[in-house]
Design a protein around this motif. Structure first.
Motif, PDB file in Angstrom:
ATOM      1  N   GLU A   1       0.818  -1.211   0.000  1.00  0.00           N
ATOM      2  CA  GLU A   1       0.000   0.000   0.000  1.00  0.00           C
ATOM      3  C   GLU A   1       0.856   1.267   0.000  1.00  0.00           C
ATOM      4  O   GLU A   1       0.468   2.285  -0.569  1.00  0.00           O
ATOM      5  N   PHE A   2       2.017   1.207   0.622  1.00  0.00           N
ATOM      6  CA  PHE A   2       2.889   2.378   0.671  1.00  0.00           C
ATOM      7  C   PHE A   2       3.419   2.718  -0.719  1.00  0.00           C
ATOM      8  O   PHE A   2       3.548   3.890  -1.079  1.00  0.00           O
ATOM      9  N   LYS A   3       3.714   1.692  -1.512  1.00  0.00           N
ATOM     10  CA  LYS A   3       4.154   1.930  -2.896  1.00  0.00           C
ATOM     11  C   LYS A   3       3.069   2.643  -3.694  1.00  0.00           C
ATOM     12  O   LYS A   3       3.348   3.574  -4.447  1.00  0.00           O
ATOM     13  N   VAL A   4       1.830   2.208  -3.513  1.00  0.00           N
ATOM     14  CA  VAL A   4       0.701   2.846  -4.203  1.00  0.00           C
ATOM     15  C   VAL A   4       0.571   4.300  -3.755  1.00  0.00           C
ATOM     16  O   VAL A   4       0.356   5.205  -4.569  1.00  0.00           O
ATOM     17  N   LEU A   5       0.710   4.531  -2.457  1.00  0.00           N
ATOM     18  CA  LEU A   5       0.588   5.877  -1.905  1.00  0.00           C
ATOM     19  C   LEU A   5       1.574   6.835  -2.566  1.00  0.00           C
ATOM     20  O   LEU A   5       1.199   7.932  -3.012  1.00  0.00           O
ATOM     21  N   LEU A   6       2.838   6.441  -2.654  1.00  0.00           N
ATOM     22  CA  LEU A   6       3.865   7.330  -3.187  1.00  0.00           C
ATOM     23  C   LEU A   6       3.700   7.586  -4.682  1.00  0.00           C
ATOM     24  O   LEU A   6       4.188   8.600  -5.193  1.00  0.00           O
ATOM     25  N   LYS A   7       3.013   6.691  -5.368  1.00  0.00           N
ATOM     26  CA  LYS A   7       2.792   6.881  -6.806  1.00  0.00           C
ATOM     27  C   LYS A   7       1.690   7.895  -7.101  1.00  0.00           C
ATOM     28  O   LYS A   7       1.563   8.350  -8.240  1.00  0.00           O
ATOM     29  N   THR A   8       0.905   8.253  -6.075  1.00  0.00           N
ATOM     30  CA  THR A   8      -0.276   9.075  -6.317  1.00  0.00           C
ATOM     31  C   THR A   8      -0.061  10.551  -6.013  1.00  0.00           C
ATOM     32  O   THR A   8      -0.998  11.342  -6.146  1.00  0.00           O
ATOM     33  N   GLY A   9       1.130  10.955  -5.618  1.00  0.00           N
ATOM     34  CA  GLY A   9       1.365  12.377  -5.374  1.00  0.00           C
ATOM     35  C   GLY A   9       2.631  12.644  -4.599  1.00  0.00           C
ATOM     36  O   GLY A   9       3.159  11.772  -3.906  1.00  0.00           O
ATOM     37  N   GLU A  10       3.151  13.883  -4.725  1.00  0.00           N
ATOM     38  CA  GLU A  10       4.371  14.269  -4.029  1.00  0.00           C
ATOM     39  C   GLU A  10       4.111  14.798  -2.630  1.00  0.00           C
ATOM     40  O   GLU A  10       5.030  14.928  -1.837  1.00  0.00           O
ATOM     41  N   THR A  11       2.862  15.139  -2.337  1.00  0.00           N
ATOM     42  CA  THR A  11       2.495  15.640  -1.013  1.00  0.00           C
ATOM     43  C   THR A  11       1.771  14.547  -0.245  1.00  0.00           C
ATOM     44  O   THR A  11       0.768  14.017  -0.711  1.00  0.00           O
ATOM     45  N   VAL A  12       2.275  14.229   0.939  1.00  0.00           N
ATOM     46  CA  VAL A  12       1.643  13.240   1.809  1.00  0.00           C
ATOM     47  C   VAL A  12       1.181  13.945   3.080  1.00  0.00           C
ATOM     48  O   VAL A  12       1.992  14.487   3.835  1.00  0.00           O
ATOM     49  N   GLY A  13      -0.143  13.976   3.285  1.00  0.00           N
ATOM     50  CA  GLY A  13      -0.676  14.487   4.530  1.00  0.00           C
ATOM     51  C   GLY A  13      -0.698  13.390   5.581  1.00  0.00           C
ATOM     52  O   GLY A  13      -0.793  12.203   5.251  1.00  0.00           O
ATOM     53  N   PHE A  14      -0.574  13.774   6.832  1.00  0.00           N
ATOM     54  CA  PHE A  14      -0.599  12.752   7.888  1.00  0.00           C
ATOM     55  C   PHE A  14      -1.319  13.272   9.124  1.00  0.00           C
ATOM     56  O   PHE A  14      -1.445  14.479   9.358  1.00  0.00           O
ATOM     57  N   ASP A  15      -1.794  12.345   9.906  1.00  0.00           N
ATOM     58  CA  ASP A  15      -2.417  12.629  11.196  1.00  0.00           C
ATOM     59  C   ASP A  15      -2.269  11.377  12.044  1.00  0.00           C
ATOM     60  O   ASP A  15      -1.998  10.290  11.518  1.00  0.00           O
ATOM     61  N   ALA A  16      -2.428  11.501  13.336  1.00  0.00           N
ATOM     62  CA  ALA A  16      -2.306  10.353  14.234  1.00  0.00           C
ATOM     63  C   ALA A  16      -3.383  10.421  15.298  1.00  0.00           C
ATOM     64  O   ALA A  16      -3.770  11.498  15.739  1.00  0.00           O
ATOM     65  N   GLU A  17      -3.872   9.273  15.684  1.00  0.00           N
ATOM     66  CA  GLU A  17      -4.846   9.150  16.776  1.00  0.00           C
ATOM     67  C   GLU A  17      -4.226   8.296  17.863  1.00  0.00           C
ATOM     68  O   GLU A  17      -3.439   7.393  17.586  1.00  0.00           O
ATOM     69  N   TRP A  18      -4.591   8.573  19.099  1.00  0.00           N
ATOM     70  CA  TRP A  18      -4.027   7.792  20.208  1.00  0.00           C
ATOM     71  C   TRP A  18      -5.045   7.649  21.327  1.00  0.00           C
ATOM     72  O   TRP A  18      -6.103   8.274  21.319  1.00  0.00           O
ATOM     73  N   GLY A  19      -4.703   6.820  22.285  1.00  0.00           N
ATOM     74  CA  GLY A  19      -5.569   6.584  23.429  1.00  0.00           C
ATOM     75  C   GLY A  19      -4.868   6.980  24.711  1.00  0.00           C
ATOM     76  O   GLY A  19      -4.197   8.005  24.786  1.00  0.00           O
ATOM     77  N   GLU A  20      -4.999   6.137  25.731  1.00  0.00           N
ATOM     78  CA  GLU A  20      -4.420   6.448  27.033  1.00  0.00           C
ATOM     79  C   GLU A  20      -2.911   6.239  27.062  1.00  0.00           C
ATOM     80  O   GLU A  20      -2.204   6.876  27.835  1.00  0.00           O
ATOM     81  N   ASP A  21      -2.408   5.333  26.216  1.00  0.00           N
ATOM     82  CA  ASP A  21      -0.972   5.057  26.218  1.00  0.00           C
ATOM     83  C   ASP A  21      -0.203   6.187  25.544  1.00  0.00           C
ATOM     84  O   ASP A  21      -0.778   7.058  24.882  1.00  0.00           O
ATOM     85  N   SER A  22       1.119   6.151  25.675  1.00  0.00           N
ATOM     86  CA  SER A  22       1.953   7.233  25.154  1.00  0.00           C
ATOM     87  C   SER A  22       2.114   7.191  23.639  1.00  0.00           C
ATOM     88  O   SER A  22       2.366   8.202  23.003  1.00  0.00           O
ATOM     89  N   GLY A  23       1.998   6.006  23.041  1.00  0.00           N
ATOM     90  CA  GLY A  23       2.226   5.876  21.608  1.00  0.00           C
ATOM     91  C   GLY A  23       1.001   6.149  20.765  1.00  0.00           C
ATOM     92  O   GLY A  23      -0.065   6.526  21.258  1.00  0.00           O
TER      93      GLY A  23
END
Length: 484
Positions: A302-324
């Protein structure tokens, strides 16, 4: 000099040059001795050397990087005492240690003093403290700080913190089957909006421009009620939902036709996965929502497909009670992937795949020229703190190539936010640049649960997509100035 020795020159006015550098948020991690930092902050609160130090930056580092919230609050108390008649800070109630079962209303301080300038040391320090708690999604703590320092943090921060705290609490009590607590949360929002509306004279302004977060202040009472009813409906608690709807003078419908009409209205307001221009609609063809990736082989493909679809990659992260991080979202303007970080990082194969994909991306070693987040300092920190079964972590420790979208938004459209664009909400920025809001109803949901709901997957994918899409829109407006 002690502040400079312990916290570095970035918190110290050593010459006329402003050495604030956004890159430090994502580059080398701060190496500060916590045992020295705490007494240094106490000394700052006592001596108040405001003309020599960058107090707002010192507060952010103390709270976000060192988890010294009590010490950061002491510095804020001292800054307030410096510009008011309050000379005895020893008797101040400390929000950091405030009892959990006690309402934050009891900790509120004086009303706004219109005779004070809005850029005093107290305003800078307390706003930094509240904003840090909001950025870390510590909504109860943000509510307490915004209540205590209302006169300096301001009505907008108070409303945003109170609103997000209410959303978080409602999500938790519905999950615990305690709907009776919802009424208290709604009442607190109503009281908050009434106070803020009076202080800001909201009747004289455009409601759609007031508020620093995702929901305009004047719409908060209706939004929080709709939010509570949706949560109850999703949890099959129709009796509780019907009772509350009657109490609030609202109609609670379970008729499929009525619900379908309600869904149509929401689709006109919020970005949908299959809207034209979204990843779920490519050249008019509907695309499925991404599944949560928990397998190393699937991630590589899936990462290979992602990089083929554009030069800009947006990101976000979700978390819970743990630190990671619980879920990492990556998206170009036309393709999104969702990563189950706990599952992938639990074994050597997954960690190697993460290092070869996510690690390389954030180190700036792939074909992506832009890695764009929104208020993403904490996302980066939590990615670094995520588990790893190998001795060398899969996420880069230094020199992270990610950039924050907010300064770029402020440059493209200064009227949309304050200095540096630090108080802009992604949902309302999406509406400004892309025509619709992001539905943030799932923001406070349980991101550690598996499987994720359809609503969570759509929310997660669109959050990362919005960063890439807004970046692409701004690039057309101001040119390519924001390079990795």
């Amino acid at each position: 000099n002690l502040v400079k020795d312990v916290f570095g020159s970035g918190c110290y006015y050593f010459d006329s040059q402003d050495n604030d550098d956004e890159d430090e948020f994502f580059g080398t991690e701060l190496d500060i001795n916590k045992d020295k930092a705490s007494p240094t902050l106490a000394l700052v609160a006592q001596c108040r050397p405001w003309e020599f130090i960058k107090t707002d930056k010192l507060v952010r580092i103390a709270a976000a990087d060192l988890d010294l919230w009590y010490s950061a609050e002491l510095v804020c108390d001292a800054s307030v005492a410096s510009v008011t008649s309050n000379t005895n800070t020893d008797k101040n109630l400390m929000a950091t240690n405030y009892p959990k079962l006690k309402a934050s209303d009891k900790i509120s301080t004086q009303s706004i003093d219109s005779s004070l300038r809005q850029d005093t040391i107290a305003h800078l320090a307390t706003r930094a403290l509240i904003d840090t708690a909001l950025d870390l999604r510590l909504y109860r703590r943000a509510d307490l700080f915004a209540s205590k320092f209302y006169a300096f943090g301001g009505p907008e921060r108070f409303a945003e913190a109170r609103f997000l705290h209410a959303c978080e609490t409602i999500t938790k009590v519905v999950k615990r089957k305690q709907p009776q607590i919802i009424e208290k949360q709604i009442a607190r929002i109503d009281e908050c909006v009434a106070r803020v509306s009076e202080d800001l004279n909201l009747s004289d302004v455009d409601e759609h421009k007031i508020g620093i977060g995702e929901v305009p202040i004047e719409t908060m009472p209706q939004y929080i009620r709709d939010f509570a009813l949706r949560r109850l409906r999703t949890s099959n608690m129709s009796a509780a939902a019907s009772r509350l709807a009657n109490l609030w003078g609202m109609n609670y419908e379970e008729d499929p036709a009525v619900l379908a009409e309600e869904e149509k209205r929401r689709q006109l307001t919020y970005v949908q996965w299959n809207d034209e221009g979204s990843p779920g609609n490519i050249a008019g063809k509907s695309q499925p929502l991404p599944d949560l990736i928990s397998d190393a082989v699937d991630l590589a493909e899936e990462f290979k497909v992602l990089l083929k679809t554009g030069e800009t990659v947006g990101f976000d992260a979700e978390w819970g009670e743990d630190s990671g991080v619980a879920v990492l979202q990556l998206s170009t303007v036309s393709h999104s992937i969702l990563l189950d970080i706990p599952a992938l990082s639990s074994n050597d194969e997954g960690c190697r795949s993460l290092q070869a994909t996510v690690g390389q991306l954030f180190a700036g070693l792939t074909g992506a020229r832009y890695i764009i987040g929104f208020g993403c300092k904490e996302d980066i920190k939590r990615l670094r703190d995520s588990p790893c079964s190998r001795s060398v972590h899969w996420f880069p420790h230094n020199n992270c190539a990610a950039r924050d979208l907010r300064p770029l938004i402020a440059e493209a459209s200064p009227s949309l936010g304050g200095k540096g664009g630090q108080h802009l909400g992604l949902s309302r920025m999406t509406e400004s640049f892309l025509g619709k809001q992001l539905d943030k109803a799932e923001q406070c949901s349980d991101w550690c649960q598996r499987p994720l709901s359809t609503e969570q997957r759509e929310y997660a994918a669109l959050d990362a997509w919005a960063c890439a899409a807004i970046h692409a829109k701004i690039a057309k407006l101001i040119g390519e100035r924001y390079k990795v």
